[in-house]
Design an enzyme around this catalytic site. Structure first.
Site, PDB file in Angstrom:
ATOM      1  N   GLU A  56      28.211 -42.341  86.576  1.00  0.00           N
ATOM      2  CA  GLU A  56      29.043 -41.355  87.269  1.00  0.00           C
ATOM      3  C   GLU A  56      28.135 -40.504  88.136  1.00  0.00           C
ATOM      4  OE1 GLU A  56      31.583 -38.662  85.042  1.00  0.00           O
ATOM      5  OE2 GLU A  56      32.501 -38.059  86.930  1.00  0.00           O
ATOM      6  N   CYS A 251      35.274 -38.296  85.767  1.00  0.00           N
ATOM      7  CA  CYS A 251      36.222 -37.363  86.369  1.00  0.00           C
ATOM      8  C   CYS A 251      36.152 -37.343  87.887  1.00  0.00           C
ATOM      9  CB  CYS A 251      36.005 -35.966  85.810  1.00  0.00           C
ATOM     10  SG  CYS A 251      36.438 -35.843  84.074  1.00  0.00           S
ATOM     11  N   ASN A 382      40.947 -42.708  84.866  1.00  0.00           N
ATOM     12  CA  ASN A 382      39.763 -42.475  84.034  1.00  0.00           C
ATOM     13  C   ASN A 382      40.147 -42.016  82.638  1.00  0.00           C
ATOM     14  OD1 ASN A 382      37.105 -41.835  83.135  1.00  0.00           O
ATOM     15  ND2 ASN A 382      37.508 -39.709  83.689  1.00  0.00           N
ATOM     16  N   GLU A 383      40.559 -40.792  82.544  1.00  0.00           N
ATOM     17  CA  GLU A 383      40.707 -40.177  81.219  1.00  0.00           C
ATOM     18  C   GLU A 383      42.039 -39.437  81.202  1.00  0.00           C
ATOM     19  OE1 GLU A 383      37.902 -36.938  80.292  1.00  0.00           O
ATOM     20  OE2 GLU A 383      36.959 -38.368  78.932  1.00  0.00           O
TER      21      GLU A 383
END
Ligand code: AHR
Length: 664
Positions: A56, A251, A382-383
């Site tokens: 990331e 993120c 992603n999350e």
């Protein structure tokens, strides 16, 4: 002096280890334990993707990190166009005026106009780099600039690398500017190594010049690619032999808000046309604000695919699913407007895998890669959590499964290891068809030690698991690298024996985050730390490396008292065989402060007469590797003799051990 003593003590330490690993050492420690390895009983395949990396752009991983550009804000597109730059007057004067807007380059509209009044001196700008510029003696540096002279085409440019003592450690000159925008280049050699250099670009003469895309790269990039990556950092990643590389986040793919999301299409093509945006880690962490953190996308999707190919890892891109980060703006794109997002996914598959005759395949070919990248995995979101995610994932799945059944889709269980979001995601996703579900856990070391059995009861025939982000978060310390304690690495190793034992369920796993600049981090712990010249592996890195370089092809049982070794008497173990290399690998973790006598009984195929053990250990669970002391905790390797089918081995306190045994 202290370092010298340690250097000489190290071989002594190794000798002691090697003495322990002999059949005669069986009596030396505390009472013995028998671990039986049923080497002929294959219980699951270990996927080639089992151990991978998660990249990331956080902690200056890309710009200021692996992307070797030394100039910060080269295109003057930061929100403050002159951030990272300051004016320099050397017996000359002038003004620097950021200019907006050049409609011809919508993605890169700013440039700077320099009004130069320096007939007997110099006037210009200095770039501070990313916490300085790392410069190496005798390396060639490639400078480039886009410029157009508006008045007096005799302005001359001097480019100088400046050391911390203000000495010039490399320079070149460029002249002959014309009234059209043109790229000018010049290469020169640095005369001194400097951790925190700067670069001056000053003009002599009197006139007006517009400048943009001011760039400086070392020539010794990874594979010597111009405008490429830092080879020391790539080497560290490549040495892990990762089965996959997930990119570009995290993120950042979600963005603080939808406008701030990662859009892969703006990260390809000529670098000057890639649209810079703020990195969400710029403002994310209250006490680690990083106002100069942006994404130039010099490392964009093409380069990520290329990197994956270079290091033999499966590329695993993650795309925004029409939601911004739920910890931030938490916006969603209406379901009836998701088409553009789904189209981005379809186009990405074409960009990666399509023939050169396809629209996006042709763009890939134009960038220098006519062959497909052979992408097999794609993560959607992603999350994310709750209904708003499931609704959106469902729309992606419908289209992608129909048009690209060959692509394995990865969905997400949200940010937590358990709880409401997690349970909801799993229960809903079981009704859908993702190939893998991405689970994240950033937990204390004790959690990892307690959870080696986490996957024992997962359905063997169900959706597979991608342990996409995990790290043991030990207590904070003052030095940047200090949260990567030996204890955290040991706990991860214990847990990883559980991942490996459950390779029937867990098909992919990656520690997170991967990289961090010691002076520009927002999040820790991280797997690899670097400054402008150095890069180091944490104890956690060496754990990852031990597992990934001794992966094996099949899991075989490792049993203590007839049961998997999941923490009994502070011992954890897993075993694999490698059918291609005819090897047995046994990983044993001792999380206690007591030496353990272990007797390994090898059932099934017979071991040969000699094996190897790699031991990673430290006396102090709070110790850590640092740029100053990079190999305080690093594996030591020794050979040992094997008698018959029994291997007696003393497992040291607080140690991770990988035993490699060739079969006869
Ligand atoms: O790894 C750091 C962050 O942790 C990632 O961006 C995010 O996915 C998770 O919350």
């Amino acid at each position: 002096m202290f370092d010298m003593v340690k250097k000489f003590l190290r071989p002594l330490q190794l000798l002691i280890i090697s003495v322990f690993i002999t059949s005669s050492s069986w009596q030396q420690g505390q009472q013995g334990q028998d671990i039986t390895i049923q080497a002929g009983k294959l219980i699951a395949e270990v996927q080639p993707t089992m151990w991978g990396v998660f990249f990331e752009d956080i902690n200056f991983s890309a710009d200021g990190g692996i992307y070797a550009e030394l100039v910060k804000n080269r295109s003057f597109e930061f929100s403050l166009p002159l951030m990272g730059w300051r004016q320099v007057r050397l017996n000359g004067d002038g003004r620097a005026v950021p200019t907006f807007y050049s409609p011809a380059r919508a993605n890169n509209p700013h440039y700077v106009t320099l009004y130069v009044n320096a007939e007997s001196g110099y006037y210009g700008l200095l770039n501070e780099g990313f916490r300085g510029m790392g410069i190496r003696e005798n390396i060639m540096y490639n400078f480039s600039i886009m410029a157009r002279a508006r008045e007096n085409q005799n302005l001359k440019l001097k480019v100088e690398l400046v050391g911390q003592g203000n000495e010039i450690i490399g320079s070149t000159e460029i002249a002959g500017f014309t009234s059209d925008w043109k790229k000018y280049t010049s290469s020169f050699k640095a005369t001194k190594t400097e951790l925190k250099g700067t670069m001056r670009i000053t003009f002599s003469g009197k006139g007006i010049v517009d400048i943009d895309m001011v760039s400086l790269f070392p020539s010794d990039t990874w594979k010597e690619r111009p405008g490429g990556l830092r080879k020391d950092i790539v080497r560290m990643i490549a040495d892990l032999k990762p089965g996959f590389i997930r990119f570009p986040g995290g993120c950042i793919i979600e963005g603080r808000d939808i406008n701030n999301r990662y859009q892969w299409k703006t990260t390809i093509g000529p670098v000057e046309d890639r649209k810079l945006i703020m990195n969400r880690w710029n403002v994310e962490i209250q006490n680690r604000q990083t106002p100069d953190y942006f994404q130039s996308f010099g490392l964009g999707f093409f380069e990520y695919f290329q990197l994956a190919e270079d290091i033999g890892a499966e590329p695993l891109p993650v795309l925004n699913c029409g939601m911004s980060c739920q910890f931030n703006a938490a916006e969603v794109v209406p379901l009836n407007e998701l088409d553009q997002y789904i189209q981005d996914a379809l186009d990405l598959i074409e960009f990666a895998n399509g023939p050169v005759t396809s629209g996006w395949g042709a763009i890939r070919a134009k960038m220098g890669h006519p062959e497909p990248f052979n992408m097999k995995y794609l993560a959607i979101g992603n999350e994310q959590w709750e209904e708003q995610y499931i609704e959106r994932y469902r729309e992606f799945e419908k289209v992608l499964k129909e048009k690209h059944p060959e692509i394995k889709l990865i969905s997400t269980a949200g940010p937590y290891a358990s709880g409401r979001y997690f349970d909801y995601a799993w229960s809903e996703l079981r009704k859908l068809r993702p190939d893998l579900i991405d689970e994240h856990y950033y937990m204390p070391p004790e959690w990892f030690l307690r959870n080696a059995e986490r996957y024992d009861n997962y359905d063997r025939n169900g959706i597979k698991v991608f342990a996409g982000e995990y790290a043991a978060h030990d207590r904070e310390g003052s030095e940047p690298e200090s949260r990567n304690t030996w204890y955290s690495a040991l706990a991860e190793a214990a847990f990883m024996t559980g991942l490996e034992r459950n390779a029937a369920v867990v098909h992919m796993a990656s520690y997170a985050p991967l990289l961090a600049h010691v002076e520009a981090w927002q999040w820790r712990p991280d797997l690899i730390w670097f400054d402008n010249l150095n890069v180091i592996g944490t104890p956690n890195y060496f754990v990852q490396k031990l597992f990934s370089t001794h992966r094996g092809t099949h899991v075989v049982p490792a049993l203590l008292g007839g049961k998997p070794v999941t923490g009994q008497d502070s011992l954890y173990a897993s075993a694999t065989i490698d059918r291609q290399n005819n090897m047995l690998y046994v990983k044993i973790v001792n999380s206690s402060r007591t030496l353990k006598n272990i007797q390994l009984n090898i059932d099934g195929p017979a071991p040969s007469k000699e094996g190897t053990v790699e031991v990673l250990r430290a006396d102090d669970p709070r110790s850590f590797n640092s740029i100053k002391n990079p190999e305080l905790i690093s594996p030591a390797e020794r050979k040992f003799r094997i008698q018959g089918r029994k291997i007696s081995v003393n497992i040291e306190p607080l140690s991770v051990n990988v035993i490699s045994v060739p079969f006869r």
